[in-house]
Design a protein around this motif. Structure first.
Motif, PDB file in Angstrom:
ATOM      1  N   VAL A 137       0.852  -1.179   0.000  1.00  0.00           N
ATOM      2  CA  VAL A 137       0.000   0.000   0.000  1.00  0.00           C
ATOM      3  C   VAL A 137       0.892   1.235   0.000  1.00  0.00           C
ATOM      4  O   VAL A 137       1.863   1.307   0.739  1.00  0.00           O
ATOM      5  CB  VAL A 137      -0.913   0.006   1.238  1.00  0.00           C
ATOM      6  CG1 VAL A 137      -1.746   1.273   1.276  1.00  0.00           C
ATOM      7  CG2 VAL A 137      -1.800  -1.217   1.231  1.00  0.00           C
ATOM      8  N   HIS A 138       0.570   2.192  -0.841  1.00  0.00           N
ATOM      9  CA  HIS A 138       1.390   3.391  -0.948  1.00  0.00           C
ATOM     10  C   HIS A 138       0.678   4.540  -0.249  1.00  0.00           C
ATOM     11  O   HIS A 138      -0.410   4.931  -0.656  1.00  0.00           O
ATOM     12  CB  HIS A 138       1.631   3.746  -2.415  1.00  0.00           C
ATOM     13  CG  HIS A 138       2.785   4.670  -2.607  1.00  0.00           C
ATOM     14  ND1 HIS A 138       4.002   4.277  -3.099  1.00  0.00           N
ATOM     15  CD2 HIS A 138       2.922   5.998  -2.326  1.00  0.00           C
ATOM     16  CE1 HIS A 138       4.828   5.300  -3.148  1.00  0.00           C
ATOM     17  NE2 HIS A 138       4.182   6.359  -2.677  1.00  0.00           N
ATOM     18  N   PRO A 139       1.286   5.121   0.802  1.00  0.00           N
ATOM     19  CA  PRO A 139       0.618   6.210   1.520  1.00  0.00           C
ATOM     20  C   PRO A 139       0.636   7.497   0.709  1.00  0.00           C
ATOM     21  O   PRO A 139       1.683   7.933   0.242  1.00  0.00           O
ATOM     22  CB  PRO A 139       1.450   6.349   2.791  1.00  0.00           C
ATOM     23  CG  PRO A 139       2.805   5.880   2.398  1.00  0.00           C
ATOM     24  CD  PRO A 139       2.606   4.802   1.375  1.00  0.00           C
ATOM     25  N   LYS A 140      -0.510   8.111   0.565  1.00  0.00           N
ATOM     26  CA  LYS A 140      -0.602   9.413  -0.085  1.00  0.00           C
ATOM     27  C   LYS A 140      -0.402  10.540   0.929  1.00  0.00           C
ATOM     28  O   LYS A 140      -0.066  11.663   0.555  1.00  0.00           O
ATOM     29  CB  LYS A 140      -1.955   9.561  -0.768  1.00  0.00           C
ATOM     30  CG  LYS A 140      -2.180   8.598  -1.920  1.00  0.00           C
ATOM     31  CD  LYS A 140      -1.266   8.911  -3.086  1.00  0.00           C
ATOM     32  CE  LYS A 140      -1.564   8.021  -4.280  1.00  0.00           C
ATOM     33  NZ  LYS A 140      -0.669   8.330  -5.429  1.00  0.00           N
ATOM     34  N   LEU A 141      -0.649  10.230   2.199  1.00  0.00           N
ATOM     35  CA  LEU A 141      -0.451  11.202   3.271  1.00  0.00           C
ATOM     36  C   LEU A 141       0.223  10.503   4.439  1.00  0.00           C
ATOM     37  O   LEU A 141      -0.183   9.417   4.852  1.00  0.00           O
ATOM     38  CB  LEU A 141      -1.789  11.793   3.731  1.00  0.00           C
ATOM     39  CG  LEU A 141      -1.755  12.664   4.998  1.00  0.00           C
ATOM     40  CD1 LEU A 141      -0.931  13.928   4.764  1.00  0.00           C
ATOM     41  CD2 LEU A 141      -3.174  13.009   5.455  1.00  0.00           C
ATOM     42  N   ARG A 142       1.268  11.152   4.961  1.00  0.00           N
ATOM     43  CA  ARG A 142       1.962  10.623   6.136  1.00  0.00           C
ATOM     44  C   ARG A 142       2.250  11.800   7.065  1.00  0.00           C
ATOM     45  O   ARG A 142       2.748  12.843   6.624  1.00  0.00           O
ATOM     46  CB  ARG A 142       3.267   9.942   5.723  1.00  0.00           C
ATOM     47  CG  ARG A 142       3.972   9.220   6.877  1.00  0.00           C
ATOM     48  CD  ARG A 142       5.403   8.909   6.524  1.00  0.00           C
ATOM     49  NE  ARG A 142       5.599   7.876   5.550  1.00  0.00           N
ATOM     50  CZ  ARG A 142       5.876   6.601   5.838  1.00  0.00           C
ATOM     51  NH1 ARG A 142       5.947   6.219   7.092  1.00  0.00           N
ATOM     52  NH2 ARG A 142       6.087   5.723   4.887  1.00  0.00           N
ATOM     53  N   ILE A 143       1.899  11.639   8.342  1.00  0.00           N
ATOM     54  CA  ILE A 143       2.192  12.641   9.358  1.00  0.00           C
ATOM     55  C   ILE A 143       3.030  11.962  10.431  1.00  0.00           C
ATOM     56  O   ILE A 143       2.606  10.965  11.020  1.00  0.00           O
ATOM     57  CB  ILE A 143       0.906  13.223   9.965  1.00  0.00           C
ATOM     58  CG1 ILE A 143       0.037  13.855   8.862  1.00  0.00           C
ATOM     59  CG2 ILE A 143       1.242  14.258  11.035  1.00  0.00           C
ATOM     60  CD1 ILE A 143      -1.337  14.282   9.349  1.00  0.00           C
ATOM     61  N   LEU A 144       4.205  12.493  10.678  1.00  0.00           N
ATOM     62  CA  LEU A 144       5.169  11.830  11.563  1.00  0.00           C
ATOM     63  C   LEU A 144       5.519  12.745  12.726  1.00  0.00           C
ATOM     64  O   LEU A 144       5.832  13.916  12.532  1.00  0.00           O
ATOM     65  CB  LEU A 144       6.415  11.474  10.766  1.00  0.00           C
ATOM     66  CG  LEU A 144       7.524  10.707  11.475  1.00  0.00           C
ATOM     67  CD1 LEU A 144       8.234   9.785  10.471  1.00  0.00           C
ATOM     68  CD2 LEU A 144       8.558  11.647  12.097  1.00  0.00           C
ATOM     69  N   LEU A 145       5.475  12.178  13.938  1.00  0.00           N
ATOM     70  CA  LEU A 145       5.860  12.897  15.156  1.00  0.00           C
ATOM     71  C   LEU A 145       7.123  12.278  15.739  1.00  0.00           C
ATOM     72  O   LEU A 145       7.196  11.064  15.961  1.00  0.00           O
ATOM     73  CB  LEU A 145       4.733  12.825  16.194  1.00  0.00           C
ATOM     74  CG  LEU A 145       5.097  13.246  17.622  1.00  0.00           C
ATOM     75  CD1 LEU A 145       5.449  14.731  17.693  1.00  0.00           C
ATOM     76  CD2 LEU A 145       3.966  12.899  18.596  1.00  0.00           C
ATOM     77  N   ALA A 146       8.139  13.112  15.989  1.00  0.00           N
ATOM     78  CA  ALA A 146       9.331  12.711  16.727  1.00  0.00           C
ATOM     79  C   ALA A 146       9.635  13.803  17.743  1.00  0.00           C
ATOM     80  O   ALA A 146       9.135  14.928  17.627  1.00  0.00           O
ATOM     81  CB  ALA A 146      10.513  12.511  15.781  1.00  0.00           C
ATOM     82  N   TRP A 147      10.462  13.473  18.762  1.00  0.00           N
ATOM     83  CA  TRP A 147      10.810  14.482  19.771  1.00  0.00           C
ATOM     84  C   TRP A 147      12.196  14.218  20.300  1.00  0.00           C
ATOM     85  O   TRP A 147      12.793  13.163  20.049  1.00  0.00           O
ATOM     86  CB  TRP A 147       9.770  14.544  20.877  1.00  0.00           C
ATOM     87  CG  TRP A 147       9.467  13.288  21.626  1.00  0.00           C
ATOM     88  CD1 TRP A 147       9.961  12.914  22.833  1.00  0.00           C
ATOM     89  CD2 TRP A 147       8.555  12.241  21.239  1.00  0.00           C
ATOM     90  NE1 TRP A 147       9.428  11.712  23.230  1.00  0.00           N
ATOM     91  CE2 TRP A 147       8.551  11.282  22.261  1.00  0.00           C
ATOM     92  CE3 TRP A 147       7.747  12.021  20.115  1.00  0.00           C
ATOM     93  CZ2 TRP A 147       7.784  10.103  22.198  1.00  0.00           C
ATOM     94  CZ3 TRP A 147       6.979  10.859  20.052  1.00  0.00           C
ATOM     95  CH2 TRP A 147       7.000   9.920  21.084  1.00  0.00           C
TER      96      TRP A 147
END
Length: 258
Positions: A137-147
């Motif tokens: 599956v190819h993501p069209k939207l990705r939101i990534l959180l790092a800290w």
């Protein structure tokens, strides 16, 4: 008798060096991409095995879901995190006392890159691989959180245009979006993605859930929004947000997809 400069240089080149060996980085993984999918391209679940961010995971557990490796000849008193760069997104990476490291990550189909850099920038290791697993599956939207702090729990919350709310307590949405893993031990990442994102307004929040050391310790979150990842029209935006104490909930970004 004072030795000549030539003789002194010859003597120095024959003596054993007392300098520490330069640290080197080995990457054993990544080996895979999206872990689980179904026939419909707009509904899937990213499966990442727990513990999410710990190198104590058994060797046969979740190999495809981990970026894993070893730092050789790392200074024993080193404490600063390394920098992990995945497909252009940089985030802190904890390294254990024995030099081992591991990080959960959900890779997209197609070309991916992983790089690890030492705090001083003198050591680095980069790999490029192409994920060709069938049915990806190819993501069209990705939101990534790092800290940027260890032993700290931040949570990613996303409200989609139809009003659905994804977070650690509701990881899979009816509209096909999914949150891959709830990281509670520091640094992240937590990733929300959708293969067929709805048009409309998205709200992205970060909640400072707690800290194992000091509930008032400052941590800086980084939220990255990626659309059409791996395609010619890919776009990335990253935002850094200081969070000052546990319980703080911050609206980081709102954006509209056409």
């Amino acid at each position: 008798m004072i030795p000549s400069t030539r003789a002194l240089l010859l003597l120095l080149t024959t003596l054993p060096l007392a300098l520490d060996a330069a640290e080197t980085i080995e990457l054993a993984n990544p080996t895979g991409g999206w872990r689980a999918g179904v026939a419909e391209p707009d509904h899937y679940l990213q499966e990442v095995h727990y513990p999410a961010n710990s190198v104590s995971a058994p060797l046969d557990q979740g190999k495809e879901s981990l970026i894993r490796g070893q730092i050789n000849d790392r200074p024993k008193d080193a404490k600063a995190p390394y920098t992990l760069v995945v497909n252009g997104i940089a985030m802190p990476q904890r390294v254990e006392a024995d030099g081992s490291f591991a990080r959960s990550y959900s890779f997209a189909a197609g070309s991916n890159s992983v790089e690890l850099r030492s705090p001083d920038g003198k050591a680095s290791k980069r790999v490029q691989f192409y994920d060709t697993q069938s049915g990806q599956v190819h993501p069209k939207l990705r939101i990534l959180l790092a800290w940027d702090t260890d032993n700290t729990d931040l949570d990613l919350h996303v409200v989609t245009p139809d009003g659905e709310h994804v977070f650690y307590g509701n990881r899979v949405l009816d509209n096909g979006g999914a949150l891959d893993v709830d990281v509670t031990t520091g640094y992240g990442p937590e990733i929300f993605s959708s293969a067929a994102p709805q048009p409309g307004t998205y709200l992205v929040y970060v909640n400072y859930y707690g800290s194992g050391e000091d509930e008032s310790s400052l941590t800086t979150a980084q939220v990255s929004v990626v659309t059409d990842e791996g395609e010619a029209n890919e776009q990335q935006q990253s935002f850094r947000i200081p969070l000052r104490k546990a319980g703080e909930l911050t609206l980081v970004k709102h954006f509209v997809l056409p």
